[in-house]
Design an enzyme around this catalytic site. Structure first.
Site, mmCIF file in Angstrom:
data_model
loop_
_atom_site.group_PDB
_atom_site.id
_atom_site.type_symbol
_atom_site.label_atom_id
_atom_site.label_comp_id
_atom_site.label_asym_id
_atom_site.label_seq_id
_atom_site.Cartn_x
_atom_site.Cartn_y
_atom_site.Cartn_z
ATOM 1 N N ASP B 13 2.748 -0.956 -13.657
ATOM 2 C CA ASP B 13 1.187 -0.583 -12.549
ATOM 3 C C ASP B 13 0.678 0.595 -12.381
ATOM 4 O OD1 ASP B 13 -0.105 -1.274 -10.453
ATOM 5 O OD2 ASP B 13 0.660 -1.147 -8.539
ATOM 6 N N SER B 14 -0.114 0.824 -11.727
ATOM 7 C CA SER B 14 -0.902 1.747 -11.896
ATOM 8 C C SER B 14 -0.449 2.745 -10.530
ATOM 9 C CB SER B 14 -2.448 1.760 -11.232
ATOM 10 O OG SER B 14 -2.719 0.263 -10.173
ATOM 11 N N TYR B 45 -6.504 2.741 -10.518
ATOM 12 C CA TYR B 45 -7.189 2.265 -11.379
ATOM 13 C C TYR B 45 -9.166 1.782 -11.434
ATOM 14 C CZ TYR B 45 -3.586 3.381 -15.008
ATOM 15 O OH TYR B 45 -2.516 3.493 -15.311
ATOM 16 N N GLY B 46 -8.429 1.379 -10.117
ATOM 17 C CA GLY B 46 -9.728 0.058 -9.747
ATOM 18 C C GLY B 46 -11.351 0.351 -9.625
ATOM 19 N N CYS B 76 0.073 -4.759 -12.660
ATOM 20 C CA CYS B 76 -1.482 -4.201 -11.805
ATOM 21 C C CYS B 76 -3.054 -5.361 -11.960
ATOM 22 C CB CYS B 76 -1.391 -3.223 -12.743
ATOM 23 S SG CYS B 76 -3.005 -2.305 -12.045
ATOM 24 N N ASN B 77 -3.255 -5.857 -11.188
ATOM 25 C CA ASN B 77 -4.376 -6.812 -11.485
ATOM 26 C C ASN B 77 -5.935 -6.815 -12.291
ATOM 27 O OD1 ASN B 77 -3.961 -9.193 -9.602
ATOM 28 N ND2 ASN B 77 -2.882 -8.192 -8.438
ATOM 29 N N GLU B 156 1.292 0.905 2.396
ATOM 30 C CA GLU B 156 1.674 2.352 2.246
ATOM 31 C C GLU B 156 1.442 3.251 3.616
ATOM 32 O OE1 GLU B 156 -0.846 4.250 -0.651
ATOM 33 O OE2 GLU B 156 0.130 2.418 -2.246
ATOM 34 N N CYS B 188 -3.085 -8.439 -5.003
ATOM 35 C CA CYS B 188 -2.912 -7.755 -5.471
ATOM 36 C C CYS B 188 -1.326 -7.689 -4.687
ATOM 37 C CB CYS B 188 -3.796 -6.670 -4.241
ATOM 38 S SG CYS B 188 -2.978 -4.956 -3.713
ATOM 39 N N THR B 189 -0.581 -6.395 -5.561
ATOM 40 C CA THR B 189 0.492 -6.389 -5.424
ATOM 41 C C THR B 189 1.078 -5.813 -4.010
ATOM 42 O OG1 THR B 189 0.801 -4.415 -7.447
ATOM 43 C CG2 THR B 189 0.924 -6.192 -8.079
ATOM 44 N N HIS B 190 0.383 -5.776 -3.118
ATOM 45 C CA HIS B 190 1.074 -4.959 -2.173
ATOM 46 C C HIS B 190 1.127 -5.961 -1.457
ATOM 47 C CE1 HIS B 190 -0.189 -0.452 -3.479
ATOM 48 N NE2 HIS B 190 0.109 -0.219 -2.752
#
Lengths: 268, 268
Positions: B13-14, B45-46, B76-77, B156, B188-190
């Site tokens: 992932d980023s 990355y977005g 990572c999307n 986070e 989103c992976t979060h």
């Protein structure tokens, strides 16, 4: 060679936050031309190494110097903390001001300054840059820091005084309650957007709010006046970014409270 | 040459978000060794160009291949949206799975799938990657997207189900109310961190929640079983990051719900 008074003021930041500094400069110095650079392709700087931040900051300094600026304002706390000396050296006889020094001096100039609070990003708080700058001047000053990671995304979402913003601020400001705070430095260029809401949430303590955007704009005025470099005929605002001018424009208009027409992408 | 079943699975992932995928893989495939790479020096990355994202993703792919992985999961999307084909090509006969394809197939496999909702970062929503992936399979499906920029910083900060998180989610999910949503993809992976709170805030619609971390883990299990590459004796977890292992560790433990001992910085 002495710069011409009609030369522009250069302001830069890792992204859009520094526009609060541009706004304060427009207010304090309405007849100055301003060149703003936002490094939107490489934001955020806070998670990068000092070495990387320095090399980026020097590239931007070179860019602003190539535009013939008469003064450079570092509107980025991370750059102020880690690359100020290198920028001053690179700029030669062009004066360089930074937000950390401006905020620190403003807090220390307050009549009461025994206990100074600082809110900032995780990177700024971890760097202890304000603590060092303040205690280097007066060791007896107590500095209490609080990282507020959600304030930048809230500001960028435009949630400045809704219930979510208020609750978030209340949570972060809790640490200062009843501690006899004399002033609170807004140690991130996004935070002046919350300036109207913060005093009531800090209530009881009557601490002064130190907006380093206002402080640096005031210092810029004084320095230009001293050097007889005040412009009487300017007022243009030019924006340069390293990526995504569209998203930048939308946020820029929210940050500045005015329309922004001239935005150019440059690759450094 | 056929990979050994004891070879590790590579996940990247980023930054840290992809750890929700690692967690889902640990649960679905507890006897697999996992190598995780988080590009913490270059996150997010977005906001970067597709070309830059592709070059970063290929560097990480090479790194994982050099570690002898038997499968690569793109957690990572942004990478899934812009570099999947290049990674598949670079990986040769090593299978590559990505979160967008996994989430899309999971939504379409639901008994009801006329109206699919997608929540994601501003970058993912603007890329329309899920809309394209879904309508490429079935043009009649209606897809409603909603960008939720505050959810990553909330996750986070560890504010998963407090009042601020709930109010923020409520605000973002408002767009889906009364629209007869069949499923909602956590794009989103979060976002799987909010999985417990989202259903009650979406109430009334009874939409299924599609967690692409679970979906990709399930697909990984099926593919490894098909290829007779399931490991019966592993279970190790190794983390590689490009910067700041300390902050990574703190967040990693929050994301994984377990301690993480082995974190190594690598420069790509």
């Amino acid at each position: 060679m002495k710069k011409s008074s009609t030369a522009p003021i250069g302001i830069f930041d890792s992204g859009i936050g520094g526009l609060t500094v541009a706004k304060a400069v427009m207010k304090a110095l309405p007849n100055e031309d301003i060149i703003y650079f936002g490094d939107t392709a490489r934001v955020p700087y806070g998670i990068k190494s000092e070495e990387t931040v320095r090399s980026y900051a020097l590239q931007i300094t070179e860019f602003l110097l190539s535009k013939g600026v008469k003064m450079i304002l570092i509107a980025c706390n991370t750059v102020s903390a880690s690359a100020k000396d290198e920028i001053i050296k690179a700029a030669g006889d062009i004066p360089v001001l930074d937000v950390i020094t401006a905020g620190t001096l403003a807090a220390i100039s307050e009549p009461r300054h025994h206990h100074v609070g600082v809110i900032g990003t995780l990177a700024t708080v971890n760097s202890k840059a304000y603590v060092k700058a303040i205690t280097d001047i007066d060791k007896s000053i107590v500095v209490t820091q609080q990282a507020c990671p959600l304030l930048v995304p809230l500001a960028e979402e435009g949630w400045i005084d809704n219930e979510i913003a208020r609750q978030t601020l209340k949570h972060y400001l809790e640490v200062f309650k009843g501690k006899g705070l004399d002033s609170l430095i807004l140690g991130c260029t996004h935070y002046p957007l919350f300036k109207e809401v913060i005093p009531e949430l800090l209530n009881g303590d009557g601490a002064s709010i130190i907006d380093s955007a206002d402080s640096i704009a005031k210092t810029a005025f004084d320095r230009l006046a001293d050097m007889e470099l005040l412009n009487g005929s300017g007022g243009e605002f030019q924006c340069f970014v390293s990526d995504r001018p569209q998203r930048f424009q939308e946020l820029a208009e929210r940050f500045l409270g005015r329309s922004v027409s001239e935005i150019t992408i440059v690759s450094l």
